[in-house]
Design an enzyme around this catalytic site. Structure first.
Site, PDB file in Angstrom:
ATOM      1  N   HIS A  13     -22.225 -44.616 -35.650  1.00  0.00           N
ATOM      2  CA  HIS A  13     -23.367 -45.357 -36.034  1.00  0.00           C
ATOM      3  C   HIS A  13     -24.604 -44.688 -35.568  1.00  0.00           C
ATOM      4  O   HIS A  13     -24.723 -44.697 -34.398  1.00  0.00           O
ATOM      5  CB  HIS A  13     -23.180 -46.822 -35.686  1.00  0.00           C
ATOM      6  CG  HIS A  13     -24.350 -47.676 -36.124  1.00  0.00           C
ATOM      7  ND1 HIS A  13     -24.322 -48.358 -37.500  1.00  0.00           N
ATOM      8  CD2 HIS A  13     -25.458 -47.912 -35.677  1.00  0.00           C
ATOM      9  CE1 HIS A  13     -25.479 -48.857 -37.668  1.00  0.00           C
ATOM     10  NE2 HIS A  13     -26.237 -48.774 -36.764  1.00  0.00           N
ATOM     11  N   CYS A  14     -25.493 -44.244 -36.280  1.00  0.00           N
ATOM     12  CA  CYS A  14     -26.779 -43.721 -36.009  1.00  0.00           C
ATOM     13  C   CYS A  14     -27.831 -44.613 -36.008  1.00  0.00           C
ATOM     14  O   CYS A  14     -28.393 -44.877 -37.220  1.00  0.00           O
ATOM     15  CB  CYS A  14     -26.895 -42.292 -36.637  1.00  0.00           C
ATOM     16  SG  CYS A  14     -28.393 -41.506 -36.213  1.00  0.00           S
TER      17      CYS A  14
END
Length: 364
Positions: free
Chosen positions: A168-169
């Protein structure tokens, strides 16, 4: 002729999807709820490039070559396009099991494991799956009520299972998975080139100006250039390092999640079943392979039973197609319209005929 068209409110599937995602543009745009760092990414890219195009590019195009702003514009547009595609697209979210499907899976698990004695911990819910002559474990997700496909994982931030989950960025405001990983890689690659490009030509700009008016005087006249150099300098190391790390992962056909867990590089030294043993083939599969369609059907229409809306009445679903003259249409009020469109009531039964009256006294 006047036509009355009554539109019903349609409930789309994205309005009822579980998870912690936000949707825009009637479900076409899908992002995580935490978008603050994503806005910071946009601000840094747009702000730095705006200063570069406004000051340095104008000077360098005259002194060196007009191709300098052209290449900068190409890199900027490509970086923004890949960033928005990464941020606004479905990363590969796997739908949760319906109640009937979840109940069926629970029955299968109970039939396989048998009755667990009270006080004992139930066995882990795992299925074995064979890929390239190697056993891969499929884990059960207690939130989504499904056995996750190979390489899928549950994102705790978005609260969804994502196919080929990488990470998850927060910088792009979305998960990075099977459907947007190639755009994420192209974004960080183009951003690295753009950062190096802007940083290098800022140094050239300062050097050329210093030859004419001196170094200190140049810094006083161009404070925007100093700000650009500082932003590019501190951004360069992280972005270029991240690009190199993901290039290594692409060459091995491996994800960040698998690298952190040591799935294929741990003590067991288990061979990666997804790797082709060839760098070119791995890169082609990850970056150039067919893009799978989204399985969410975000803009699909829910039936009335699932949407929770009341069924439309007869007057809402019917339309009036009665020919009317303009004059009669203007003078018709709402009561008259209701009388014209309402269903006629049943006629009362006819009254029985009255008996004949008695003869008058004269006739008697």
């Amino acid at each position: 002729m006047s036509v009355m068209v009554v539109r019903k409110k349609v409930t789309r599937k994205w309005e009822k999807l579980p998870g912690r995602n936000t949707f825009c543009c009637d479900g076409r745009v899908m992002m995580a709820r935490q978008k603050g760092i994503f806005y910071l990414t946009l601000f840094l890219i747009l702000g730095t490039c705006t200063l570069f195009f406004a000051f340095e590019c104008r000077y360098l195009a005259v002194q060196l070559s007009p191709a300098i702003p052209v290449f900068a514009a190409m890199l900027f547009l490509f970086s923004m396009a890949t960033l928005l595609r990464t941020s606004f697209s479905d990363p590969g979210v796997i739908p949760r099991a319906l109640p009937d499907e979840a109940a069926f899976i629970e029955m299968e698990i109970e039939a396989t494991n048998g009755a667990v004695p009270q006080g004992q911990r139930p066995p882990p819910r795992i299925k074995n799956f064979q890929i390239n002559n190697q056993i891969v474990k499929l884990k059960y997700c207690y939130t989504c009520k499904i056995f996750r496909p190979p390489r899928a994982s549950h994102c705790s931030i978005c609260d969804n299972c994502v196919e080929r989950f990488d990470h998850h960025c927060p910088w792009v405001g979305n998960c990075v998975g099977k459907r947007n990983y190639r755009y994420f890689y192209l974004f960080i690659l183009s951003l690295s080139l753009l950062t190096i490009y802007v940083f290098a030509f800022n140094i050239v700009y300062v050097a050329l100006k210093s030859l004419k008016i001196g170094f200190l005087e140049t810094l006083k006249e161009t404070p925007g250039t100093v700000l650009e150099v500082l932003i590019c300098f501190f951004t360069l190391w992280s972005v270029v390092g991240l690009t190199g790390f993901h290039t290594f992962l692409v060459a091995l056909n491996q994800t960040t999640n698998e690298d952190i867990k040591g799935s294929w590089t741990g003590k067991n030294r288990v061979q990666n079943p997804y790797s082709h043993g060839n760098i070119v083939k791995n890169c082609c599969e990850v970056l150039c392979g067919p893009l799978p369609p989204s399985v969410l059907d975000r803009r699909g229409i829910l039936p009335l039973e699932e949407s929770g809306s009341r069924p439309p009445s007869t007057q809402e679903t019917s339309s009036s197609l009665l020919p009317q003259s303009p004059a009669s249409t203007e003078h018709m009020n709402s009561n008259e319209m209701a009388e014209d469109t309402s269903i006629p009531e049943e006629m009362p039964p006819p009254e029985p005929p009255e008996p004949p009256q008695e003869a008058s006294e004269a006739e008697k």
